[in-house]
Enzyme design. Structure first.
Site, PDB file in Angstrom:
ATOM      1  N   LYS A 262     -51.263 -81.822 -36.206  1.00  0.00           N
ATOM      2  CA  LYS A 262     -51.343 -81.114 -37.488  1.00  0.00           C
ATOM      3  C   LYS A 262     -50.247 -80.068 -37.623  1.00  0.00           C
ATOM      4  O   LYS A 262     -49.525 -80.040 -38.619  1.00  0.00           O
ATOM      5  CB  LYS A 262     -52.710 -80.432 -37.606  1.00  0.00           C
ATOM      6  CG  LYS A 262     -52.784 -79.341 -38.662  1.00  0.00           C
ATOM      7  CD  LYS A 262     -54.093 -78.566 -38.563  1.00  0.00           C
ATOM      8  CE  LYS A 262     -54.097 -77.316 -39.386  1.00  0.00           C
ATOM      9  NZ  LYS A 262     -53.543 -76.125 -38.721  1.00  0.00           N
TER      10      LYS A 262
ATOM     11  N   ARG B 244     -59.701 -79.817 -43.389  1.00  0.00           N
ATOM     12  CA  ARG B 244     -58.291 -79.425 -43.513  1.00  0.00           C
ATOM     13  C   ARG B 244     -57.488 -79.870 -42.302  1.00  0.00           C
ATOM     14  O   ARG B 244     -56.299 -80.131 -42.411  1.00  0.00           O
ATOM     15  CB  ARG B 244     -58.194 -77.890 -43.624  1.00  0.00           C
ATOM     16  CG  ARG B 244     -58.338 -77.349 -45.018  1.00  0.00           C
ATOM     17  CD  ARG B 244     -57.992 -75.862 -45.052  1.00  0.00           C
ATOM     18  NE  ARG B 244     -56.943 -75.588 -44.081  1.00  0.00           N
ATOM     19  CZ  ARG B 244     -56.951 -74.596 -43.211  1.00  0.00           C
ATOM     20  NH1 ARG B 244     -57.936 -73.738 -43.183  1.00  0.00           N
ATOM     21  NH2 ARG B 244     -55.973 -74.434 -42.366  1.00  0.00           N
TER      22      ARG B 244
ATOM     23  N   ARG C  50     -52.487 -61.923 -40.337  1.00  0.00           N
ATOM     24  CA  ARG C  50     -51.489 -62.974 -40.551  1.00  0.00           C
ATOM     25  C   ARG C  50     -50.287 -62.525 -41.392  1.00  0.00           C
ATOM     26  O   ARG C  50     -50.003 -63.094 -42.456  1.00  0.00           O
ATOM     27  CB  ARG C  50     -52.150 -64.235 -41.127  1.00  0.00           C
ATOM     28  CG  ARG C  50     -53.354 -64.678 -40.312  1.00  0.00           C
ATOM     29  CD  ARG C  50     -53.785 -66.071 -40.583  1.00  0.00           C
ATOM     30  NE  ARG C  50     -52.978 -67.065 -39.889  1.00  0.00           N
ATOM     31  CZ  ARG C  50     -53.249 -68.351 -39.831  1.00  0.00           C
ATOM     32  NH1 ARG C  50     -54.319 -68.811 -40.425  1.00  0.00           N
ATOM     33  NH2 ARG C  50     -52.479 -69.192 -39.187  1.00  0.00           N
TER      34      ARG C  50
ATOM     35  N   ASP D 133     -56.102 -71.768 -30.325  1.00  0.00           N
ATOM     36  CA  ASP D 133     -56.791 -72.753 -31.168  1.00  0.00           C
ATOM     37  C   ASP D 133     -57.899 -73.504 -30.419  1.00  0.00           C
ATOM     38  O   ASP D 133     -58.648 -74.256 -31.038  1.00  0.00           O
ATOM     39  CB  ASP D 133     -55.780 -73.758 -31.753  1.00  0.00           C
ATOM     40  CG  ASP D 133     -54.791 -73.074 -32.674  1.00  0.00           C
ATOM     41  OD1 ASP D 133     -55.078 -71.943 -33.117  1.00  0.00           O
ATOM     42  OD2 ASP D 133     -53.720 -73.655 -32.942  1.00  0.00           O
TER      43      ASP D 133
HETATM   44  N1  EPU Z   1     -47.234 -62.417 -36.475  1.00  0.00           N
HETATM   45  C1  EPU Z   1     -46.671 -61.262 -36.955  1.00  0.00           C
HETATM   46  N2  EPU Z   1     -45.687 -61.366 -37.896  1.00  0.00           N
HETATM   47  C2  EPU Z   1     -45.243 -62.574 -38.347  1.00  0.00           C
HETATM   48  C3  EPU Z   1     -45.827 -63.748 -37.862  1.00  0.00           C
HETATM   49  C4  EPU Z   1     -46.834 -63.647 -36.907  1.00  0.00           C
HETATM   50  O1  EPU Z   1     -47.044 -60.164 -36.563  1.00  0.00           O
HETATM   51  O2  EPU Z   1     -44.347 -62.577 -39.198  1.00  0.00           O
HETATM   52  C5  EPU Z   1     -48.287 -62.329 -35.448  1.00  0.00           C
HETATM   53  C6  EPU Z   1     -49.608 -62.876 -35.940  1.00  0.00           C
HETATM   54  O3  EPU Z   1     -50.334 -61.887 -36.636  1.00  0.00           O
HETATM   55  C7  EPU Z   1     -50.271 -63.310 -34.642  1.00  0.00           C
HETATM   56  C8  EPU Z   1     -49.084 -63.757 -33.780  1.00  0.00           C
HETATM   57  O4  EPU Z   1     -47.926 -63.165 -34.372  1.00  0.00           O
HETATM   58  O5  EPU Z   1     -50.863 -62.193 -34.030  1.00  0.00           O
HETATM   59  C9  EPU Z   1     -48.879 -65.251 -33.690  1.00  0.00           C
HETATM   60  O6  EPU Z   1     -48.801 -65.812 -35.001  1.00  0.00           O
HETATM   61  P1  EPU Z   1     -47.993 -67.146 -35.311  1.00  0.00           P
HETATM   62  O7  EPU Z   1     -46.954 -66.820 -36.305  1.00  0.00           O
HETATM   63  O8  EPU Z   1     -47.598 -67.785 -34.030  1.00  0.00           O
HETATM   64  O9  EPU Z   1     -49.104 -68.022 -36.038  1.00  0.00           O
HETATM   65  P2  EPU Z   1     -48.914 -68.998 -37.253  1.00  0.00           P
HETATM   66  O10 EPU Z   1     -47.579 -69.629 -37.209  1.00  0.00           O
HETATM   67  O11 EPU Z   1     -49.343 -68.345 -38.524  1.00  0.00           O
HETATM   68  C10 EPU Z   1     -49.686 -71.132 -36.007  1.00  0.00           C
HETATM   69  C11 EPU Z   1     -50.744 -72.152 -36.197  1.00  0.00           C
HETATM   70  C12 EPU Z   1     -52.094 -71.556 -35.838  1.00  0.00           C
HETATM   71  C13 EPU Z   1     -52.079 -71.039 -34.404  1.00  0.00           C
HETATM   72  C14 EPU Z   1     -50.902 -70.059 -34.215  1.00  0.00           C
HETATM   73  C15 EPU Z   1     -50.734 -69.603 -32.777  1.00  0.00           C
HETATM   74  C16 EPU Z   1     -49.836 -73.438 -38.003  1.00  0.00           C
HETATM   75  C17 EPU Z   1     -49.923 -73.852 -39.428  1.00  0.00           C
HETATM   76  N3  EPU Z   1     -50.754 -72.576 -37.582  1.00  0.00           N
HETATM   77  O12 EPU Z   1     -50.008 -70.087 -36.906  1.00  0.00           O
HETATM   78  O13 EPU Z   1     -52.994 -72.637 -35.918  1.00  0.00           O
HETATM   79  O14 EPU Z   1     -53.272 -70.369 -34.118  1.00  0.00           O
HETATM   80  O15 EPU Z   1     -49.680 -70.686 -34.647  1.00  0.00           O
HETATM   81  O16 EPU Z   1     -50.520 -70.698 -31.942  1.00  0.00           O
HETATM   82  O17 EPU Z   1     -48.994 -73.916 -37.263  1.00  0.00           O
HETATM   83  C18 EPU Z   1     -55.038 -73.685 -36.237  1.00  0.00           C
HETATM   84  O18 EPU Z   1     -54.431 -74.770 -36.118  1.00  0.00           O
HETATM   85  O19 EPU Z   1     -56.288 -73.588 -36.244  1.00  0.00           O
HETATM   86  C19 EPU Z   1     -54.271 -72.465 -36.370  1.00  0.00           C
HETATM   87  C20 EPU Z   1     -54.775 -71.334 -36.833  1.00  0.00           C
END
Ligand code: EPU
Length: 418
Positions: free
Chosen positions: A22, A397, A122, A305
């Site tokens: 995904k 989803r 987020r 996750d």
């Molecule tokens: N963060 C920041 N600033 C940013 C981006 C992230 O502070 O600009 C922080 C977040 O608040 C969090 C950490 O960095 O504390 C990690 O966030 P990350 O950006 O890695 O998460 P994401 O890209 O929004 C993806 C997956 C999530 C998964 C996380 C961590 C997707 C669509 N979502 O989210 O997947 O938990 O990486 O591995 O790729 C799921 O599949 O259930 C899911 C939530």
């Protein structure tokens, strides 16, 4: 409104095939915009997030064709809008990848602030920091993120936090920037590597994905390609945990065992047997699991996750366990639901302390987010009696045919209209 009705007490047995990842698919589909040509993306999972991305592309006048859910042909030559606004992008997290992709190809993008699971604040500050370093002007007004640049120029970028989304989004924009971009403190998740491989298949020059420094040499043109998405690490891990929780014997096929090492190691520590083959893993329950301590970490650590499904196993393990959630500040909403089934869990800040009990008892519980939904289903499989899982919108989803796959392993689950 639908719900799952689960009869507990069945040991899962058999073989299961894992679908495409995904979190790779939801980045690769928007990334296709970077080529003004035709891309064929195969091994896509049959999930609502993918359907939403298709609708967003169609709204931009891309031609998208699917004979079968797993294969999407995307022709982006006709795109005449640089906006992804409204209900579809707002319903999911990954719509933010349209920012990087459109900025890279057209030098401008407007995307509604993304939604997705309620698991923490987020923020997207690291994405924005990256775009700005490449020379874009970024603003957020009335719930819409706008990014614009006359010309993107490669730059060194050091991420303040390890972020999957920011790493991928910056990589997308930088593929078409002039010169070299380096992303330091980059995320190393398998789906980051998969997106980089897809970009390279379209003619990009991305090196180092999978390490914490990614180097992108911008190119002027990207062409179409055919690409196969990697298997879903988290879906595979979910079935590994379900197999161990039910004391079953399940072979999980079409996976990359290396991606699952942190889960295999933890299950072995807890007393399950895990056998690794070339592209499959067998999990065999060996009686009651032992307690364990889990701390979620970026890859290759234990994935956030799978923290929620793992909490179910720990809630019926022998002894006291702890779960420390170090990625998301609000990923314990499933705990209250598990407590309704009898679990003995105390949450203090980022840590849950779990006193293992003999059994969970079926009742009505809610899927508070995607992985919490999987946790509730596993709880239903091991709980005594009948469990009703509501709020399936989250599960649909991100999990391809969850109940069908589990039923093929002997689970007794029905989807009913409430
Ligand atoms: N963060 C920041 N600033 C940013 C981006 C992230 O502070 O600009 C922080 C977040 O608040 C969090 C950490 O960095 O504390 C990690 O966030 P990350 O950006 O890695 O998460 P994401 O890209 O929004 C993806 C997956 C999530 C998964 C996380 C961590 C997707 C669509 N979502 O989210 O997947 O938990 O990486 O591995 O790729 C799921 O599949 O259930 C899911 C939530």
């Amino acid at each position: 409104m639908e719900k799952l009705v689960i009869q507990g007490g069945v040991k899962l047995k058999g073989k299961i095939r894992i679908g495409g990842a995904k979190n790779a698919a939801v980045a690769i589909i928007p990334a296709a915009i970077l080529s003004d040509d035709v891309c064929t993306i195969d091994n896509l999972p049959d999930i609502n997030d993918v359907k939403q991305l298709k609708r967003i592309l169609e709204n931009m006048n891309a031609m998208v064709h699917q004979d079968h859910y797993s294969k999407m042909v995307i022709d982006t030559r006709g795109i005449d809008s640089y906006e992804a606004l409204g209900e579809y992008p707002r319903s999911m997290r990954a719509s933010y990848y349209f920012l990087g992709a459109m900025l890279g190809r057209f030098g401008r993008a407007a995307v509604s602030l993304p939604g997705g699971c309620n698991i923490g604040v987020r923020p997207i500050d690291q994405h924005i920091k990256g775009f700005e370093a490449l020379g874009a002007k970024v603003s957020i007004q009335h719930g819409v993120v706008r990014a614009e640049a006359d010309e993107l120029k490669g730059a060194p970028i050091f991420l303040d936090v390890v972020s999957v989304g920011a790493t991928i989004n910056i990589m997308l924009a930088a593929t078409r920037a002039k010169g070299v971009t380096t992303i330091e403190n980059a995320a190393k998740e398998p789906h980051v590597v998969d997106v980089a491989n897809f970009l390279n298949a379209m003619g990009a020059d991305v090196k180092g994905a999978g390490t914490d420094v990614i180097r992108i040499n911008g190119v002027e043109h990207m062409h179409g390609c055919e690409y196969m998405v990697i298997p879903d690490q988290i879906e595979a891990g979910t079935y590994m945990l379900a197999a161990a929780a039910t004391n079953g014997d399940v072979i999980i096929e079409n996976i990359i065992p290396k991606h699952l090492e942190s889960i295999s190691a933890k299950l072995v520590e807890m007393g399950a047997e895990v056998k690794e083959y070339d592209d499959s893993i067998q999990v065999i329950g060996k009686g009651r699991l032992k307690n364990a301590n889990i701390k979620t970490q970026p890859y290759p650590g234990f994935p956030t996750d799978l923290q929620q499904p793992m909490t179910v196993l720990l809630s019926i393990a022998d002894g006291t366990s702890t779960v420390t959630e170090s990625i998301w500040e609000n990923r314990f909403l499933h705990v209250d639901e598990l407590k309704r089934m009898g679990a003995n869990i105390k949450v203090e800040g980022r840590m849950a302390v779990i006193q293992g009990i003999d059994k969970l008892y079926g009742t009505e519980v809610k899927a508070t987010d995607l992985r919490a939904g999987a946790a509730m289903v596993i709880a239903g499989l091991v709980g005594e009696g009948e469990t009703h899982v509501t709020n399936l919108i989250h599960i649909d989803r991100g999990y391809e045919g969850l109940e069908e796959k589990l039923c093929s392993l002997g689970a007794r689950i029905k989807r009913v209209t409430r």
